[in-house]
Design a protein around this motif. Structure first.
Motif, PDB file in Angstrom:
ATOM      1  N   PRO A 275       0.901  -1.308  -0.092  1.00 43.00           N
ATOM      2  CA  PRO A 275       0.266   0.004   0.009  1.00 43.00           C
ATOM      3  C   PRO A 275       0.851   1.139  -0.064  1.00 43.00           C
ATOM      4  O   PRO A 275       0.533   2.341  -0.716  1.00 43.00           O
ATOM      5  N   HIS A 276       1.993   1.226   0.827  1.00 47.27           N
ATOM      6  CA  HIS A 276       2.907   2.524   0.681  1.00 47.27           C
ATOM      7  C   HIS A 276       3.343   2.634  -0.608  1.00 47.27           C
ATOM      8  O   HIS A 276       3.510   4.018  -1.133  1.00 47.27           O
ATOM      9  N   GLU A 277       3.911   1.622  -1.142  1.00 51.08           N
ATOM     10  CA  GLU A 277       4.573   1.908  -2.591  1.00 51.08           C
ATOM     11  C   GLU A 277       3.551   2.327  -3.479  1.00 51.08           C
ATOM     12  O   GLU A 277       3.770   2.999  -4.441  1.00 51.08           O
ATOM     13  N   SER A 278       2.438   1.781  -3.489  1.00 50.97           N
ATOM     14  CA  SER A 278       1.288   2.012  -4.353  1.00 50.97           C
ATOM     15  C   SER A 278       0.759   3.464  -4.340  1.00 50.97           C
ATOM     16  O   SER A 278       0.776   4.356  -5.534  1.00 50.97           O
ATOM     17  N   LEU A 279       0.835   4.118  -3.078  1.00 49.81           N
ATOM     18  CA  LEU A 279       0.668   5.629  -2.921  1.00 49.81           C
ATOM     19  C   LEU A 279       1.487   6.441  -3.315  1.00 49.81           C
ATOM     20  O   LEU A 279       1.552   7.498  -4.170  1.00 49.81           O
ATOM     21  N   THR A 280       2.789   5.851  -3.179  1.00 49.09           N
ATOM     22  CA  THR A 280       3.961   6.773  -3.437  1.00 49.09           C
ATOM     23  C   THR A 280       4.162   6.606  -5.003  1.00 49.09           C
ATOM     24  O   THR A 280       4.232   7.625  -5.619  1.00 49.09           O
ATOM     25  N   LEU A 281       3.661   5.486  -5.884  1.00 52.24           N
ATOM     26  CA  LEU A 281       3.535   5.598  -7.359  1.00 52.24           C
ATOM     27  C   LEU A 281       2.520   6.755  -7.900  1.00 52.24           C
ATOM     28  O   LEU A 281       2.940   7.511  -8.590  1.00 52.24           O
ATOM     29  N   ILE A 282       1.208   6.632  -7.124  1.00 50.70           N
ATOM     30  CA  ILE A 282       0.231   7.346  -7.665  1.00 50.70           C
ATOM     31  C   ILE A 282       0.831   8.877  -7.394  1.00 50.70           C
ATOM     32  O   ILE A 282       0.540   9.682  -8.394  1.00 50.70           O
ATOM     33  N   GLU A 283       1.465   9.158  -6.362  1.00 53.73           N
ATOM     34  CA  GLU A 283       1.815  10.812  -5.802  1.00 53.73           C
ATOM     35  C   GLU A 283       2.967  11.000  -7.083  1.00 53.73           C
ATOM     36  O   GLU A 283       2.945  12.393  -7.338  1.00 53.73           O
ATOM     37  N   LYS A 284       3.699  10.122  -7.551  1.00 53.25           N
ATOM     38  CA  LYS A 284       4.749  10.483  -8.508  1.00 53.25           C
ATOM     39  C   LYS A 284       3.912  10.760  -9.887  1.00 53.25           C
ATOM     40  O   LYS A 284       4.349  11.571 -10.630  1.00 53.25           O
ATOM     41  N   MET A 285       2.916   9.948 -10.170  1.00 56.08           N
ATOM     42  CA  MET A 285       2.197  10.139 -11.472  1.00 56.08           C
ATOM     43  C   MET A 285       1.578  11.623 -11.366  1.00 56.08           C
ATOM     44  O   MET A 285       1.383  12.164 -12.285  1.00 56.08           O
ATOM     45  N   LEU A 286       1.367  11.948  -9.957  1.00 55.45           N
ATOM     46  CA  LEU A 286       0.538  13.522  -9.859  1.00 55.45           C
ATOM     47  C   LEU A 286       1.341  14.370  -9.794  1.00 55.45           C
ATOM     48  O   LEU A 286       1.151  15.681  -9.815  1.00 55.45           O
ATOM     49  N   GLY A 287       2.764  14.148  -9.910  1.00 54.98           N
ATOM     50  CA  GLY A 287       4.084  15.125  -9.851  1.00 54.98           C
ATOM     51  C   GLY A 287       3.968  15.475  -8.345  1.00 54.98           C
ATOM     52  O   GLY A 287       4.655  16.698  -8.070  1.00 54.98           O
ATOM     53  N   GLU A 288       3.394  15.028  -7.334  1.00 57.99           N
ATOM     54  CA  GLU A 288       3.786  15.247  -5.801  1.00 57.99           C
ATOM     55  C   GLU A 288       4.807  14.871  -5.493  1.00 57.99           C
ATOM     56  O   GLU A 288       5.566  13.981  -5.744  1.00 57.99           O
ATOM     57  N   PRO A 289       5.721  15.699  -4.646  1.00 55.10           N
ATOM     58  CA  PRO A 289       6.902  15.282  -3.846  1.00 55.10           C
ATOM     59  C   PRO A 289       6.956  14.218  -3.120  1.00 55.10           C
ATOM     60  O   PRO A 289       5.981  13.925  -2.552  1.00 55.10           O
TER      61      PRO A 289
END
Length: 289
Positions: A275-289
């Motif tokens: 779950p943590h890795e998944s949210l990090t991936l989505i954040e990267k796709m959105l351009g979030e730091p």
């Protein structure tokens, strides 16, 4: 649970229009007026009623269902003097109607979903309905073939959003979602709609009651490449599996068949990102730091 196993493949009945969507939109406007009169921002009201700011925003816009507990707490927080509490009986009745206004072939699943204490979704073709934004859901229904008329599209969207009330139920069911990475890459509805949808995944995935995982595209082995499926455990009943193909719903109650889907899901979760890795991936796709 045998009553869930009857496969229903009849054509959908004509659209039945009721006032449910208008009720929720009207309540949303009333809550917004009361909040502004109280001098509160959405995040301040959210803190007082112990919900997320996104939920308050969605309720005020009429795209999420205000649960009875929310109305009770908001009435006190806003000093509404019982105005919001007075709507609770109508909201309960509207939620009850929502379970019976889905297409015939989908109705038994919707009823089982609403009663479940554990829900597990594996998504291949599209983001699961419980996670869809209003714009994403409208795009899905608008591009369906054969083409749906506008009235049917709006009804389907309202019904889909009404199902999401289960995400705010307390005590909360156990939720888990495994989404193929391709779903996060496909800009359904356009880039703007897609971006908001990814934000919605982050918002839901960060809840304590939800486990959201992404199956990355670089996995060489996969136990279920054929289709999406759902595992449900209605309260006091055995777990069931659900599959859907072109409007043909299949609720599976045979213990051996359910075991197979449960086994597949377990392997899928083990191979997916955490779950943590998944949210990090989505954040990267959105351009979030």
């Amino acid at each position: 649970m045998n009553d869930l196993s009857d496969r229903e493949e009849q054509p959908e009945r004509p659209v039945e229009v009721d006032g449910t969507a208008y009720l929720f939109k009207a309540l949303g406007k009333i809550i917004k007026v009361l909040r502004e009169a109280a001098g509160l921002q959405q995040k301040e009201l959210a803190a007082r009623v112990h919900v997320g700011e996104d939920l308050v925003s969605s309720i005020e816009r009429g795209v999420r269902t205000p649960q009875p507990d929310f109305l009770e707490n908001a009435d006190r927080a806003l000093g509404a003097g019982g105005v919001l509490r007075a709507a609770i009986p109508e909201v309960r009745e509207a939620l009850k109607r929502a379970r019976t206004r889905h297409p015939d072939w989908f109705r038994k699943f919707a009823e089982a979903e609403a009663q479940s204490v554990a829900l597990h979704y594996y998504g291949v073709q599209a983001i699961p309905g419980l996670l869809q934004t209003e714009a994403y859901a409208r795009a899905v229904f608008s591009h369906r073939r054969p083409v749906l008329d506008e009235q049917t599209i709006e009804k389907r969207v309202a019904d889909r959003l009404a199902r999401q009330a289960i995400l705010d139920r307390w005590p909360a069911p156990t939720f888990s979602f495994v989404l193929e990475q391709a779903l996060l890459e496909r800009p359904t509805g356009g880039r703007a709609v897609h971006s908001v949808q990814l934000g919605r995944l982050l918002e839901v995935g960060r809840r304590r009651t939800v486990h959201l995982q992404v199956m990355p595209m670089d996995r060489e082995e996969h136990p279920s490449l054929d289709s999406s499926f759902t595992l449900l455990r209605p309260k006091g009943r055995n777990e069931v599996a659900y599959t859907e193909t072109y409007g043909h719903a299949n609720i599976i109650t045979d213990p051996e068949q359910v075991r197979i889907y449960s086994e597949r899901y377990g392997i899928i979760r083990a191979q997916a990102l955490t779950p943590h890795e998944s949210l990090t991936l989505i954040e990267k796709m959105l351009g979030e730091p």
